[in-house]
Structure formats: structure tokens, C-alpha cells
Design a protein around this motif. Structure first.
Motif: not given
Length: 464
Positions: A89-99, A150-161
Motif C-alpha cells: 500500500f505504501k509503495t503504490v500510494m507513495g508513487v501515486v501521491d508523488g511522495t 531475494k533480488d537485491p537490485m530489484q528491491h533497490l529499484r523499487a525503493k523510494g529515494l
């Protein structure tokens, strides 16, 4: 589920649509839908114009956002654990809200810009830095949050800056030194790309300063210098070592790559060229300068270490037969840019033709000189010999072997403002020819020169 070979609905399992990458994609998709919605929509039907139902959204955009929130919330509640649901929820809505600004798209943009300005070698260093950072973030969050990545690179790419805490960033250098076991010098090369990426984000107004990596490498130079004192310095081959490896026949021992090893050693010694520069030679990089007596080889930007490394080097008559033989074979393929050393296939993160050859030469060198030579000599030692013999020839009276000429032939940056600003960028070709001839005549040990002479006569006889 486990009995029929399916993943269980517990533990580390999450559906494909809930992975970090998919969550980001969903957030970006929903955000686009919301941005495309109108501001003029009145959702309250049956009411007087301008009148809205209590608590109802006042525009189509607000209505779409409300629907999106409900959809994301419902999806998050179907996940195996509350922690998974909250994270989704936080990942999706964070992208939606621009936060939340996912790192993946930012890294892609930054890398596209970097591709236009830096070399393949620098890009490989960028990739190494991001890979180490991804491994660090995964390990850190595994310890602090108790999650399995399991996949550190995929995990990092999904992290919010914005979600990367300063305290976590501050531990990266220490982790590289201790857990990753890197030297202080290498640690600096891993932190530098991250600092440049954050600088880029600040310049693009994605985040505000200051850069969290400022000062992260402070003290590393002193550590590197201290570590360097305990390690033996790479040096040129001694006369005895040179004779041993030049006289050893790779074809009569257990190595593959025998012909390449036999050909590249004299070329490295008498041109001062780097290993990859020689392995990357092609038909069009063999040059005959108008009015010149000696054939030459060219190092182009694609294979040069830096702009100063782009140059042409004359070939001494002792190694000319090697190039002529390989040139004839390359031309016979009918390809205008056929490689002179086709056995040197590209490899490694930078796709260098010297990558696999380096490993095979190491085997050869160890077998001839023993493992005691590790850390002391390598193929690069031929280049050090070249510089040493240039200086000896200059001391012996060959004026063309002076330092400024040797720098040009070896592709080094001039050391003074006078040279870089007020002198010609290239010296006349005859000067370079005289330097190569003089180096072999006055700088090379007589025993080494005799060994190369014998080798050249043997090669010429074989060709005939």
C-alpha cells in the motif's frame, strides 16, 4: 499447495502483482489516470447546479483518486501478512501521491545521460557501485526489518529515494570495508558514483540538498596509502624474468592461447601499449604514415583509457612480422574491421578483448616465474619495461627518447602547462620512429635484444 508443487500462501510468498517492481508499475499507472482526469466533474447527480453532496469528491480527479485508494487498499488486504500489505500500500500510494520517487526510473534516466559522456570503463564502475549498494540495502533491511530480499537490485529499484535514511547511507562505507572486504581505494570508487547520482537528482530538483554522500570518502586516501605500504609495488620485469618468459614456448606447455601469448609479449615490450589496446587491434588500426619508414598501430577512443591514450605507435622491425602475419590473416576474412587477435574474445563487464587473455597470461606467468611473482609483475610490466628502457636510452644519448616523447608514445598526460598549452599536440612521426629504434638499440639489455632477434628470425622462417 506444497504437496502439488505450488508456492504456499505464507512465508516469503507474494503474488507476482505485489512484487516491488509491479507495485511501482501500478502506482505509475494509477498516477497517470488521476493526472488525466478532469477538474470539472460533478459526481453528485440530482442536485442543483453547483451543489455537492456532503463528503463527495468535488472533481473527477478526486473521484478517481478515491477509487484508486480503495482498489489498492483491497489488494493490500489480500496479501499473506499485514507487513506485506502495508509495504504494498505504501509503495503504490507513495508513487501515486508523488511522495515516493522510485529509484529504478531515476537510475535509468541517469544512466542514459551518463552513457553520452563517459567511457565503458566508467559505466562498469557505476554498475559495480549500484550492485554493492543494492546488496548493502538488502542486508541492512534484512537485519533491521526482518525481511528476506531475494533480488537485491530489484528491491533497490523499487525503493523510494526519500525512504533511504541518512543513518543507513552513513553505514555504507564501513560495510564496504568490513563486510565486503574491499580496499580503501576501491571503496572510494564505489561511493563516488552514488555521490554523482545524488548530485544529479539535486540538479534535476528531484530532491533538495545537501548531498548525503558529501564527505563520505574522507580519510580513505590516507587509509589507501597506509594499505599500499604493506603491499608490494608492481614493477617492470627483471632481465632474468624477461628472458625466461620470452624463451618459454606456450605451445609446448599446457596452455591454450599459446600463439596469442607468444605474439603479444614482444608487442607489449616494444610498443608500451596496454594489454587491451593490443588485444583490440583490427585491420584498420594498422597504419602506414605517409613518408614514414616504420609501420604503426593506432589506439582509438573506443579502446583508449582516456583522451591522452588516443595515439599511434611505430612498430620496431623486430615485431613487424607479427603484425604483418596477423594482418594478412585478418584481411583474408574479408571483414574491413577484422580483429588481429580473434582468439581474444570480448569478456567481463566492460566487454574488453583483454579480459580472458589476462587470465591466460596469468596462468602462463605463474607457470614460468612461479606464484611468488604474484603482485610483483603482470602483463602491464612490459609497459613498465618500455618506460624504463626509454629512460635508459635517453641517458645513453638518444635525444628522441626524452620524457615528453615517451609520454606521447605511452599515452600519458603531459605534466606541465607549457606542454599542454603551448606545444604541438603531436610530434612528427620520424621523432616517434627514432625513439622506438633508439630505445631498442640503446635501452634494451643486449640479452633481451638477442632473444627477440632469435624469436623474429624463427617466426619469419615459420612463415616462409
Amino acid at each position: 499447495l506444497e504437496a502439488i508443487g505450488k508456492k504456499p500462501l505464507s512465508g516469503d510468498w507474494v503474488p507476482d502483482w505485489a512484487t516491488p517492481e509491479k507495485a511501482i508499475e501500478a502506482g505509475l499507472h494509477y498516477r497517470q489516470q488521476i493526472e488525466q482526469a478532469s477538474d470539472d466533474y460533478d459526481p453528485a447527480e440530482g442536485l442543483n447546479p453547483g451543489e455537492a453532496a456532503e463528503g463527495a469528491p468535488e472533481s473527477e480527479r478526486e473521484h478517481v483518486r478515491s477509487v484508486v485508494t480503495d482498489l489498492v487498499l483491497e489488494a493490500s488486504e489480500t496479501l499473506p501478512s499485514p507487513a506485506d500489505g502495508t509495504r504494498y500500500f505504501k509503495t503504490v500510494m507513495g508513487v501515486v501521491d508523488g511522495t515516493t520517487t522510485p529509484l529504478g526510473p531515476l537510475l535509468d534516466r541517469w544512466e542514459r545521460e551518463r552513457d553520452q559522456t563517459i567511457s565503458k570503463a566508467s559505466r562498469a564502475m557505476d554498475a559495480a557501485a549500484i550492485n554493492h549498494f543494492a546488496a548493502y540495502v538488502a542486508e541492512h533491511e534484512g537485519q533491521t526489518l526482518g525481511i528476506t530480499v531475494k533480488d537485491p537490485m530489484q528491491h533497490l529499484r523499487a525503493k523510494g529515494l526519500e525512504s533511504l535514511e541518512l543513518r543507513m547511507l552513513g553505514g555504507f562505507t564501513e560495510w564496504l570495508l568490513d563486510s565486503a572486504g574491499l580496499t580503501a581505494k576501491t571503496v572510494g570508487s564505489r561511493v563516488s558514483p552514488l555521490k554523482m547520482f545524488w548530485d544529479w537528482c539535486i540538479r534535476k530538483h528531484i530532491i533538495s540538498g545537501p548531498n548525503p554522500w558529501d564527505g563520505a570518502t574522507r580519510g580513505l586516501k590516507q587509509q589507501a596509502a597506509q594499505q599500499g605500504k604493506s603491499r608490494p609495488k608492481r614493477r617492470e620485469f627483471s632481465e632474468t624474468e624477461l628472458l625466461a618468459i620470452l624463451k618459454a614456448d606456450p605451445d609446448q606447455r599446457r596452455w591454450a592461447w599459446g600463439q596469442a601469448i607468444r605474439d603479444l609479449m614482444p608487442l607489449g615490450l616494444l610498443t608500451g601499449a596496454r594489454q587491451n589496446e593490443l588485444c583490440s587491434l583490427t585491420v584498420d588500426r594498422v597504419v602506414q604514415v605517409p613518408g614514414g619508414e616504420l609501420l604503426g598501430i593506432g589506439v582509438i577512443e573506443e579502446d583508449a583509457k582516456n583522451s591522452n591514450s588516443i595515439r599511434r605507435v611505430p612498430l620496431h622491425p623486430l615485431v613487424r612480422p607479427i603484425i604483418e602475419r596477423r594482418l594478412a590473416a585478418a584481411i583474408a576474412t574479408g571483414e574491413p574491421d577484422a580483429p588481429l587477435f580473434p582468439e581474444c574474445k570480448p569478456g567481463g563487464p566492460q566487454g574488453k578483448r583483454g579480459y580472458y587473455f589476462s587470465k591466460r597470461f596469468t596462468d602462463f606467468r605463474r607457470d614460468v616465474l612461479g606464484r611468488a611473482s604474484d603482485g610483483l609483475v603482470a602483463f602491464h610490466s612490459f609497459r613498465k619495461c618500455f618506460g624504463t628502457y626509454m629512460r635508459r636510452a635517453a641517458v645513453a644519448g638518444v635525444s628522441e627518447c626524452q620524457l615528453s616523447v615517451a609520454q606521447k608514445l605511452m599515452g600519458h598526460k603531459p605534466q606541465t602547462i607549457t606542454e599542454t598549452t603551448y606545444m604541438e599536440a603531436e610530434m612528427p612521426w620520424p621523432v616517434y620512429e627514432a625513439a622506438i629504434l633508439g630505445m631498442v638499440d640503446k635501452g634494451l639489455p643486449e640479452s633481451v635484444r638477442a632473444a627477440l632477434n632469435q624469436k623474429a628470425h624463427t617466426e619469419t622462417f615459420k612463415d616462409r
